[in-house]
Design an enzyme around this catalytic site. Structure first.
Site, PDB file in Angstrom:
ATOM      1  CG  PHE A 189      38.094  34.140  38.984  1.00 26.81           C
ATOM      2  CD1 PHE A 189      36.762  34.507  39.081  1.00 26.81           C
ATOM      3  CD2 PHE A 189      39.063  35.077  39.310  1.00 26.81           C
ATOM      4  CE1 PHE A 189      36.405  35.778  39.505  1.00 26.81           C
ATOM      5  CE2 PHE A 189      38.724  36.351  39.725  1.00 26.81           C
ATOM      6  CZ  PHE A 189      37.379  36.699  39.838  1.00 26.81           C
ATOM      7  CG  PHE A 215      34.842  43.242  36.402  1.00 26.19           C
ATOM      8  CD1 PHE A 215      35.892  42.734  35.651  1.00 26.19           C
ATOM      9  CD2 PHE A 215      35.018  43.364  37.775  1.00 26.19           C
ATOM     10  CE1 PHE A 215      37.085  42.364  36.260  1.00 26.19           C
ATOM     11  CE2 PHE A 215      36.214  43.003  38.380  1.00 26.19           C
ATOM     12  CZ  PHE A 215      37.249  42.500  37.615  1.00 26.19           C
ATOM     13  CB  THR A 216      34.491  38.732  38.286  1.00 25.83           C
ATOM     14  OG1 THR A 216      35.496  39.697  38.619  1.00 25.83           O
ATOM     15  CG2 THR A 216      34.951  37.919  37.087  1.00 25.83           C
ATOM     16  CE1 TYR A 226      37.141  54.868  63.565  1.00 28.52           C
ATOM     17  CE2 TYR A 226      35.524  56.633  63.315  1.00 28.52           C
ATOM     18  CZ  TYR A 226      35.848  55.293  63.258  1.00 28.52           C
ATOM     19  OH  TYR A 226      34.898  54.366  62.888  1.00 28.52           O
ATOM     20  CE  LYS A 263      41.802  46.824  39.025  1.00 24.51           C
ATOM     21  NZ  LYS A 263      41.096  46.364  40.243  1.00 24.51           N
ATOM     22  NE  ARG A 282      39.493  38.552  34.610  1.00 23.09           N
ATOM     23  CZ  ARG A 282      39.142  38.290  35.883  1.00 23.09           C
ATOM     24  NH1 ARG A 282      38.600  37.141  36.208  1.00 23.09           N
ATOM     25  NH2 ARG A 282      39.329  39.156  36.840  1.00 23.09           N
TER      26      ARG A 282
HETATM   27  C1  LIG Z   1      36.767  46.817  35.891  1.00 21.69           C
HETATM   28  C2  LIG Z   1      36.898  46.510  37.350  1.00 21.69           C
HETATM   29  N1  LIG Z   1      35.932  46.893  38.190  1.00 21.69           N
HETATM   30  C3  LIG Z   1      36.002  46.650  39.503  1.00 21.69           C
HETATM   31  C4  LIG Z   1      37.073  45.971  40.059  1.00 21.69           C
HETATM   32  C5  LIG Z   1      37.060  45.655  41.530  1.00 21.69           C
HETATM   33  O1  LIG Z   1      38.003  46.393  42.207  1.00 21.69           O
HETATM   34  P1  LIG Z   1      38.858  45.847  43.462  1.00 21.69           P
HETATM   35  O2  LIG Z   1      39.704  44.725  42.985  1.00 21.69           O
HETATM   36  O3  LIG Z   1      39.626  47.034  43.906  1.00 21.69           O
HETATM   37  O4  LIG Z   1      37.888  45.386  44.497  1.00 21.69           O
HETATM   38  C6  LIG Z   1      38.111  45.570  39.223  1.00 21.69           C
HETATM   39  C7  LIG Z   1      39.267  44.837  39.787  1.00 21.69           C
HETATM   40  O5  LIG Z   1      39.939  44.059  39.194  1.00 21.69           O
HETATM   41  C8  LIG Z   1      38.019  45.841  37.834  1.00 21.69           C
HETATM   42  O6  LIG Z   1      38.990  45.469  36.976  1.00 21.69           O
END
Ligand SMILES: Cc1ncc(COP(=O)(O)O)c(C=O)c1O
Length: 471
Positions: free
Chosen positions: A462, A137-138, A85, A271, A395
């Site tokens: 989305f 970014f979303t 842990y 990524k 997108r």
């Molecule tokens: C540029 C960017 N930032 C942050 C994230 C968020 O990461 P996660 O999907 O691991 O929560 C993503 C995921 O697509 C991303 O492309």
């Protein structure tokens, strides 16, 4: 329209072909459903590619997130998971790898990128603050908004123009940034939200010169810079390729230098780090680290695992060592380019220059007869699936969501459909199949009609929205 040119990658660039710097040891069968079954699956999924079952997909270019193939070394590392842990040895391996390659001091693991975004937004933002950044970014913007902040876009204008060939379309416009400071005051800006290889702009990089200028500017204003390092390795590749003085530097050196001009970073390890799950936050300020460590135990897990199993942290640590190999990064970006160049040869509109992780089809030009309110990028993603079982992602207006103040749809300048290439997963032959499918959909574009949204979730719509074809 010009005739297709069947050329190898090497021929296109006037040299011998490159090949993937790996060979395949294990395979996962994929299959293409017949057309009626694809139509049925898409209808059941409400024309949203996020709602398709993966087994109904032939080539899956939904995302490069968590879809990488791990190496034999990483799989072997998974067997060395220390699942204690507290104080797992894999955490210390991960901490060492981040310190060595990214250069930050204090490391807090999280279950994935948005876990780290949550922590940093809550740690740094006071309600009423403004966060300038190089395009939204979303999930990043949503966490900034949920913490009471307002994101303001200060990316250069070229980023919003899919036909501009600017080599560093991810750059910050310092004049725009100064205007934000004049309006709200530097004390209301907790940090600049800087992303490497800007996803929503088409995978476009930030130059080292721009970051250095930004650092100097921020030093004068007393503003911090925090980095979304999710795809920084690809950004380092573009710097190596395009920026004076970096041609002979290693990817690892460029990455380290870039991060040295920032105060910390959040990371989706899914990524660049070549794993299927994981994330982390890394900062230099011990006070910020302390705040984040206090919160990680509420939202993620203890500060030495943060929602990850020991074996997953081991895979991330090893992935970091592999991601900085120059051959790996080069073949990754060149595979994306191979696909993009085929599409350009067929005069299919895409965002240029070709970015690091994906090809972004320009749905506005692709479907010039479909207005943005009829969701051309979502329509294009649906049509690609119908044509060949190819999964892509919208997108555009759907991803942009609604303005929290007015409640209106946000209509972004870029209306794109993303073909995202997982790392070390598909071969060049898969890219040929993808390109031919896009061409078939392009050739049939005039008969295509748009979509309307019939179900809209409150957050990040989305992912789960549903659509129907317009009559
Ligand atoms: C540029 C960017 N930032 C942050 C994230 C968020 O990461 P996660 O999907 O691991 O929560 C993503 C995921 O697509 C991303 O492309």
């Amino acid at each position: 329209m010009s005739e297709p040119k069947y050329r190898t990658m090497g021929q296109q660039f006037g040299r011998r072909s490159w090949a993937e710097p790996w060979k395949i040891k294990m395979v996962e069968p994929i299959r293409m459903l017949p057309p009626e079954a694809r139509q049925k699956a898409l209808t059941q999924a409400g024309y949203n590619t996020f709602l398709l079952r993966s087994e109904d997909v032939y080539i899956d270019l939904l995302t490069d997130s968590g879809t990488s193939a791990m190496s034999d070394r990483q799989w072997a590392g998974m067997m060395l998971g220390d699942e204690a842990y507290a104080g797992s040895r894999n955490f210390y391996h991960l901490e060492g790898a981040i310190r060595k390659y990214y250069g930050y001091q204090h490391i807090i693991p999280t279950h994935q990128g948005r876990g780290a975004e949550h922590l940093i937004s809550k740690a740094l933002i006071t309600p009423g603050d403004t966060i300038p950044g190089n395009m939204y970014f979303t999930t990043t913007r949503l966490h900034q908004e949920l913490a009471g902040g307002t994101f303001v876009d200060v990316i250069i204008d070229e980023a919003h123009n899919p036909t501009s060939h600017h080599p560093f379309k991810g750059n910050v416009d310092l004049v725009k940034l100064q205007a934000v400071i004049d309006r709200v005051g530097a004390q209301k800006i907790p940090y600049i939200s800087l992303a490497g290889t800007v996803n929503m702009a088409g995978g476009q990089p930030v130059s080292m010169a721009n970051l250095k200028a930004l650092r100097e500017f921020c030093n004068q204003q007393g503003i911090h810079i925090y980095l979304d390092a999710t795809r920084m390795v690809e950004n380092a590749f573009f710097i190596q390729e395009r920026e004076d003085g970096y041609q002979h530097k290693l990817i690892a050196e460029i990455l380290h230098e870039f991060c040295s001009y920032t105060d910390g970073a959040w990371m989706s390890a899914k990524k660049d780090n070549l794993v299927n799950i994981g994330g982390w936050l890394a900062v230099n300020d011990p006070k910020v680290a302390e705040k984040a460590r206090n919160m990680v135990v509420i939202y993620e897990g203890l500060h030495t695992y943060g929602g990850m199993a020991g074996r997953d942290m081991e895979a991330v640590a090893l992935g970091i060592e592999e991601m900085v190999e120059d051959d790996h990064v080069r073949s990754r970006v060149e595979q994306v380019r191979y696909l993009g160049q085929l599409l350009l040869d067929w005069e299919i509109p895409i965002v240029e220059p070709i970015g690091g992780h994906a090809i972004f089809l320009d749905a506005r030009r692709f479907y010039s007869h479909i207005s943005q309110s009829q969701l051309p990028a979502q329509t294009l993603a649906a049509q690609l699936y119908l044509d060949s079982g190819l999964r892509s992602m919208e997108r555009g207006v759907v991803s942009a969501g609604r303005d929290p103040q007015t409640g209106d749809h946000r209509y972004p300048a870029l209306e794109l459909t993303r073909l995202t290439i997982p790392r070390r997963v598909y071969t060049q032959a898969h890219m040929d199949v993808v390109a031919e499918s896009v061409k078939a959909v392009f050739d049939a574009r005039e008969q295509t009609k748009g979509l309307k949204m019939v179900y809209e979730p409150e957050y990040l719509r989305f992912f789960q929205a549903r659509f129907e074809p317009i009559g």
